[in-house]
Design an enzyme around this catalytic site. Structure first.
Site, PDB file in Angstrom:
ATOM      1  N   ASP A   1       0.962  -1.051   0.172  1.00 13.14           N
ATOM      2  CA  ASP A   1      -0.147   0.012   0.030  1.00 13.14           C
ATOM      3  C   ASP A   1       0.710   1.699   0.208  1.00 13.14           C
ATOM      4  OD1 ASP A   1      -2.362  -2.093   0.042  1.00 13.14           O
ATOM      5  OD2 ASP A   1      -2.646  -0.889   2.407  1.00 13.14           O
TER       6      ASP A   1
ATOM      7  N   HIS B   1      -5.513   1.822  -3.876  1.00 17.02           N
ATOM      8  CA  HIS B   1      -5.736   2.009  -2.773  1.00 17.02           C
ATOM      9  C   HIS B   1      -6.803   3.659  -2.413  1.00 17.02           C
ATOM     10  CE1 HIS B   1      -4.762   1.818   1.439  1.00 17.02           C
ATOM     11  NE2 HIS B   1      -4.002   2.823   1.266  1.00 17.02           N
TER      12      HIS B   1
ATOM     13  N   HIS C   1      -4.121  10.031   0.762  1.00 19.30           N
ATOM     14  CA  HIS C   1      -3.964   8.749   2.083  1.00 19.30           C
ATOM     15  C   HIS C   1      -4.922   9.287   2.934  1.00 19.30           C
ATOM     16  CE1 HIS C   1      -3.349   5.445   4.713  1.00 19.30           C
ATOM     17  NE2 HIS C   1      -2.974   5.309   3.495  1.00 19.30           N
TER      18      HIS C   1
ATOM     19  N   HIS D   1       3.702  -1.789   3.436  1.00 13.44           N
ATOM     20  CA  HIS D   1       4.002  -0.765   2.517  1.00 13.44           C
ATOM     21  C   HIS D   1       4.931   0.146   2.117  1.00 13.44           C
ATOM     22  CE1 HIS D   1       0.388  -1.113   5.946  1.00 13.44           C
ATOM     23  NE2 HIS D   1      -0.104   0.063   5.514  1.00 13.44           N
TER      24      HIS D   1
HETATM   25 ZN   LIG Z   1      -3.141   3.357   3.434  1.00  7.46          ZN
END
Ligand SMILES: [Zn+2]
Length: 262
Positions: A49, A100, A104, A196
């Protein structure tokens, strides 16, 4: 009892239903969002991610190539458009790219239009720029709200929600051996592992992805020793006999010709 109590009550109930209960449903009751595919047997989906990140992702791709492992990257669309060369390399090297979010952000507090943009406009941008067919949406921090749950329910608009079944705190700088052991302790058939490849997200520690890059050869070897195969999400679905969700309904936008991912 003043009328304002009623207002407070109504606001609280609406907030609960809009921002909280959808996450109780997906995360606590483990419904609707895909989090594992037990029928896939001794396979683990390797997913990343928050990228692409020019500092870490190219070196992660080097490490994956050296191990002969392919993965699924849940990318932030704005970053993907800022670093298209990295996304093109992912595709060229046989990795899977899914969405995603646009940025963010915390989806539960977003109004419906912004929640739509996080999943569907972001997917549309990735499709337009890279000719991808995006089918899976992993909301940022794994948190959705009522509209985003509704739109992805059963893949009705072409995107389905996916979270994970193994998460190991790799956003904090953690020795790769510790990360490997945490993964092995939680290992199960058809697991979806999330790691990540960026340290720009709020809450992550600077340099944490260095350890994730170091982890790759150790993890590949440890899983192979246990008879497990690491691969992208699409391999897990295929092995578990789950179909990919259908083509995305762009809701008014002219659909581009989707190109099947390898
Ligand atoms: Zn994330």
């Amino acid at each position: 009892m003043g009328g304002w109590w009623l207002v407070v009550l109504v606001v609280a109930v609406v907030a609960l239903g809009y921002a909280v209960l959808p996450n109780v449903w997906t995360r606590v009751l483990k419904r609707t969002a895909l989090r594992r595919v037990p029928a896939a047997g001794r396979r683990v989906a390797l997913t990343f991610d928050d990228g692409p990140d020019p500092k870490y992702t190219p070196r992660l791709l080097d490490a994956l190539a050296q191990c002969g492992v392919r993965a699924t990257f849940f990318v932030i669309a704005e970053k993907a458009l800022r670093h298209p060369d990295i996304v093109e390399r992912m595709i060229r090297e046989g990795h899977e790219v899914q969405v995603h979010g646009m940025r963010h952000v915390l989806v539960p507090v977003l109004p419906p239009g912004s929640a739509w943009d996080q999943a569907f406009t972001a997917a549309e941008k990735l499709q337009e720029r890279f000719g991808l067919s995006i089918r899976w949406y992993r909301p940022t921090w794994g948190l959705c709200n009522l509209p985003s749950l509704w739109w992805t329910w059963g893949g009705r608009r072409g995107l389905r929600m996916v979270t994970w079944s193994i998460m190991v705190g790799d956003w904090r700088r953690t020795d790769s051996g510790v990360l490997r052991d945490r993964i092995l302790r939680r290992l199960h058939p058809g697991a979806i592992l999330v790691l990540h490849d960026s340290d720009e997200t709020w809450g992550s520690e600077a340099g944490a992805p260095e350890r994730v890059i170091e982890l790759m050869p150790e993890l590949a070897a440890a899983l192979a020793a246990r008879g497990y195969r690491l691969g992208p999400l699409r391999d897990l679905l295929a092995a578990g006999g789950l179909p990919q969700p259908g083509t995305v309904d762009w809701s008014g936008a002219a659909p581009g010709p989707p190109r099947a991912q390898r």
